[in-house]
Scaffold this motif. Structure first.
Motif, PDB file in Angstrom:
ATOM      1  N   SER A 106       0.841  -1.199   0.000  1.00  0.00           N
ATOM      2  CA  SER A 106       0.000   0.000   0.000  1.00  0.00           C
ATOM      3  C   SER A 106       0.858   1.223   0.000  1.00  0.00           C
ATOM      4  O   SER A 106       2.071   1.137   0.094  1.00  0.00           O
ATOM      5  N   ARG A 107       0.198   2.343  -0.080  1.00  0.00           N
ATOM      6  CA  ARG A 107       0.851   3.635   0.056  1.00  0.00           C
ATOM      7  C   ARG A 107       0.875   4.044   1.506  1.00  0.00           C
ATOM      8  O   ARG A 107      -0.077   3.803   2.234  1.00  0.00           O
ATOM      9  N   LEU A 108       1.975   4.688   1.927  1.00  0.00           N
ATOM     10  CA  LEU A 108       2.093   5.166   3.320  1.00  0.00           C
ATOM     11  C   LEU A 108       2.490   6.615   3.302  1.00  0.00           C
ATOM     12  O   LEU A 108       3.453   6.958   2.676  1.00  0.00           O
ATOM     13  N   LEU A 109       1.749   7.483   3.953  1.00  0.00           N
ATOM     14  CA  LEU A 109       2.142   8.876   4.129  1.00  0.00           C
ATOM     15  C   LEU A 109       3.048   8.912   5.333  1.00  0.00           C
ATOM     16  O   LEU A 109       2.613   8.724   6.445  1.00  0.00           O
ATOM     17  N   ALA A 110       4.366   9.162   5.113  1.00  0.00           N
ATOM     18  CA  ALA A 110       5.454   8.973   6.074  1.00  0.00           C
ATOM     19  C   ALA A 110       5.008   8.832   7.505  1.00  0.00           C
ATOM     20  O   ALA A 110       4.870   7.733   7.994  1.00  0.00           O
ATOM     21  N   THR A 111       4.746   9.912   8.194  1.00  0.00           N
ATOM     22  CA  THR A 111       4.305   9.771   9.584  1.00  0.00           C
ATOM     23  C   THR A 111       3.004  10.488   9.852  1.00  0.00           C
ATOM     24  O   THR A 111       2.541  10.520  10.975  1.00  0.00           O
ATOM     25  N   ALA A 166     -14.275   1.541   2.800  1.00  0.00           N
ATOM     26  CA  ALA A 166     -13.122   2.443   2.892  1.00  0.00           C
ATOM     27  C   ALA A 166     -11.974   1.956   2.016  1.00  0.00           C
ATOM     28  O   ALA A 166     -11.296   2.754   1.358  1.00  0.00           O
ATOM     29  N   ASP A 167     -11.756   0.640   1.984  1.00  0.00           N
ATOM     30  CA  ASP A 167     -10.702   0.078   1.129  1.00  0.00           C
ATOM     31  C   ASP A 167     -10.961   0.402  -0.335  1.00  0.00           C
ATOM     32  O   ASP A 167     -10.053   0.769  -1.081  1.00  0.00           O
ATOM     33  N   GLN A 168     -12.210   0.252  -0.760  1.00  0.00           N
ATOM     34  CA  GLN A 168     -12.553   0.513  -2.161  1.00  0.00           C
ATOM     35  C   GLN A 168     -12.371   1.989  -2.515  1.00  0.00           C
ATOM     36  O   GLN A 168     -11.822   2.323  -3.574  1.00  0.00           O
ATOM     37  N   LEU A 169     -12.813   2.865  -1.610  1.00  0.00           N
ATOM     38  CA  LEU A 169     -12.673   4.299  -1.872  1.00  0.00           C
ATOM     39  C   LEU A 169     -11.208   4.712  -1.854  1.00  0.00           C
ATOM     40  O   LEU A 169     -10.774   5.530  -2.678  1.00  0.00           O
ATOM     41  N   LEU A 170     -10.439   4.141  -0.935  1.00  0.00           N
ATOM     42  CA  LEU A 170      -9.017   4.446  -0.877  1.00  0.00           C
ATOM     43  C   LEU A 170      -8.330   4.067  -2.176  1.00  0.00           C
ATOM     44  O   LEU A 170      -7.542   4.844  -2.735  1.00  0.00           O
ATOM     45  N   GLN A 171      -8.611   2.877  -2.685  1.00  0.00           N
ATOM     46  CA  GLN A 171      -7.989   2.446  -3.928  1.00  0.00           C
ATOM     47  C   GLN A 171      -8.380   3.348  -5.087  1.00  0.00           C
ATOM     48  O   GLN A 171      -7.560   3.652  -5.966  1.00  0.00           O
ATOM     49  N   LYS A 172      -9.623   3.797  -5.085  1.00  0.00           N
ATOM     50  CA  LYS A 172     -10.082   4.707  -6.135  1.00  0.00           C
ATOM     51  C   LYS A 172      -9.305   6.015  -6.090  1.00  0.00           C
ATOM     52  O   LYS A 172      -8.901   6.547  -7.132  1.00  0.00           O
ATOM     53  N   LEU A 173      -9.070   6.537  -4.889  1.00  0.00           N
ATOM     54  CA  LEU A 173      -8.305   7.774  -4.751  1.00  0.00           C
ATOM     55  C   LEU A 173      -6.865   7.582  -5.223  1.00  0.00           C
ATOM     56  O   LEU A 173      -6.303   8.433  -5.926  1.00  0.00           O
ATOM     57  N   ILE A 174      -6.269   6.465  -4.838  1.00  0.00           N
ATOM     58  CA  ILE A 174      -4.888   6.197  -5.255  1.00  0.00           C
ATOM     59  C   ILE A 174      -4.802   6.087  -6.772  1.00  0.00           C
ATOM     60  O   ILE A 174      -3.887   6.634  -7.399  1.00  0.00           O
ATOM     61  N   ASP A 175      -5.758   5.390  -7.367  1.00  0.00           N
ATOM     62  CA  ASP A 175      -5.748   5.189  -8.815  1.00  0.00           C
ATOM     63  C   ASP A 175      -5.994   6.481  -9.593  1.00  0.00           C
ATOM     64  O   ASP A 175      -5.662   6.566 -10.777  1.00  0.00           O
ATOM     65  N   THR A 176      -6.603   7.476  -8.950  1.00  0.00           N
ATOM     66  CA  THR A 176      -6.914   8.734  -9.633  1.00  0.00           C
ATOM     67  C   THR A 176      -5.946   9.852  -9.245  1.00  0.00           C
ATOM     68  O   THR A 176      -6.291  11.028  -9.341  1.00  0.00           O
ATOM     69  N   ALA A 180      -3.186   9.128  -0.032  1.00  0.00           N
ATOM     70  CA  ALA A 180      -4.438   8.945   0.707  1.00  0.00           C
ATOM     71  C   ALA A 180      -4.301   7.763   1.647  1.00  0.00           C
ATOM     72  O   ALA A 180      -3.574   6.808   1.373  1.00  0.00           O
ATOM     73  N   ARG A 181      -5.023   7.818   2.766  1.00  0.00           N
ATOM     74  CA  ARG A 181      -4.918   6.760   3.759  1.00  0.00           C
ATOM     75  C   ARG A 181      -6.230   6.632   4.515  1.00  0.00           C
ATOM     76  O   ARG A 181      -7.041   7.561   4.549  1.00  0.00           O
TER      77      ARG A 181
END
Length: 316
Positions: free
Chosen positions: A8-13, A296-306, A311-312
């Motif tokens: 997944s994507r991680l926003l540092a801290t 939330a998982d589905q929406l998160l993936q949509k944000l990442i893909d766009t 996003a987290r």
């Protein structure tokens, strides 16, 4: 975990979030339950923080952070990894009270509280992960059972590092090899945004869980008494919490408003909240509340893909 599980994507801290204001508190009596576990009483792996590492294009920055206090979604892992090597060289036992974390030193002791039922236990970090949808911790199967989310697979949790116990554990493990233990936390990785644990709105400091029982037991290893999880479950008061998707955080309010406008077409309510960090005011853009972890998982993936890779999932 050698042979990383998920990505997944991680926003540092950023995003060490706490519970939202105005939520009704669940009035749970404090109680303790003694549970027999097969937790090993020794430190079988060396002390390890590790260098920055990359998984599927995402960089992670391990550090000794003894003020760590984060809320989010926990998952668990078990049969498929039982008896395999962990990231610090131990043998994973799904019946031990251990867990995987992306950045905390190994070993560390953390208190994990299920924000849905108030159940709280202490576990030892001895592995890396989870690498899926910004889960904050991957519990052993036994840990998930004691926290009451084995069947659901995930739960909203709060993870708090236990400073003194973790430093003692690290000092002993360091004497057995591995990285050199330093009692001073390492600097946070450089980035456009940094964050730290935030207290609940209206509170000057984050409240510690109300626990009457001692969270660790002492077992002699050499000449040093080493704290280890006991399997003791405490039930503590928790507040109602919600799941949000945090799309970004900015120093300038105008930038947050611009992102908020872009997200209005996704069909979810959006909001901008403020927090202070190092005497600077930040504006974070969130979507929600969201009804379930799956949604939330589905929406998160949509944000990442766009085009929103930072996003987290957030719990507050």
């Amino acid at each position: 975990m050698q042979g990383f599980r998920h990505f997944s994507r991680l926003l540092a801290t950023l995003g060490l979030l706490t519970l939202a204001a105005g939520c009704a508190e669940t009035n749970l009596a404090v109680e303790t339950t003694k549970v027999v576990t097969r937790q090993d009483q020794g430190v079988t792996g060396p002390y390890k923080v590790g260098k920055p590492y990359q998984v599927k294009g995402v960089w992670y920055y391990p550090q000794a952070d003894y003020s760590y206090d984060e809320t989010g979604i926990a998952s668990w892992y078990g049969p498929g990894f039982h008896s395999k090597a962990t990231a610090n060289g131990e043998t994973y036992d799904e019946n031990d009270l251990t867990a995987a974390h992306k950045t905390l030193p190994m070993p560390s002791l953390v208190r994990v509280t299920n924000l849905e039922n108030g159940r709280s236990i202490v576990v030892r970090i001895n592995d890396r992960g989870p690498f899926v949808n910004n889960r904050v911790i991957d519990m052993s199967r036994r840990g998930a059972q004691l926290l009451g989310f084995e069947q659901n697979g995930t739960a909203k949790v709060r993870v708090q590092v236990m400073k003194e116990e973790s430093m003692l554990l690290a000092a002993k493990a360091s004497s057995q090899g591995g990285d050199v233990f330093s009692p001073s936390p390492a600097a946070a990785p450089a980035g456009t945004v940094t964050a730290q644990a935030l207290p609940p709105a209206g509170s000057a400091t984050a409240p510690a869980p109300t626990v009457q029982a001692q969270p660790t037991k002492q077992s002699a290893v050499g000449s040093v008494k080493i704290p280890q999880p006991t399997g003791q479950v405490s039930v503590v008061p928790v507040k109602a919490s919600n799941i949000f998707i945090q799309a970004g955080a900015f120093l300038r309010q105008a930038n947050a408003q611009q992102l908020q406008m872009k997200l209005t077409g996704l069909g979810h309510p959006t909001r901008i909240t403020q927090f202070m960090l190092n005497q600077q005011r930040f504006y974070r853009v969130q979507l929600g509340p969201i009804a379930s972890v799956d949604e939330a998982d589905q929406l998160l993936q949509k944000l990442i893909d766009t085009g929103h890779p930072d996003a987290r999932i957030a719990v507050n």
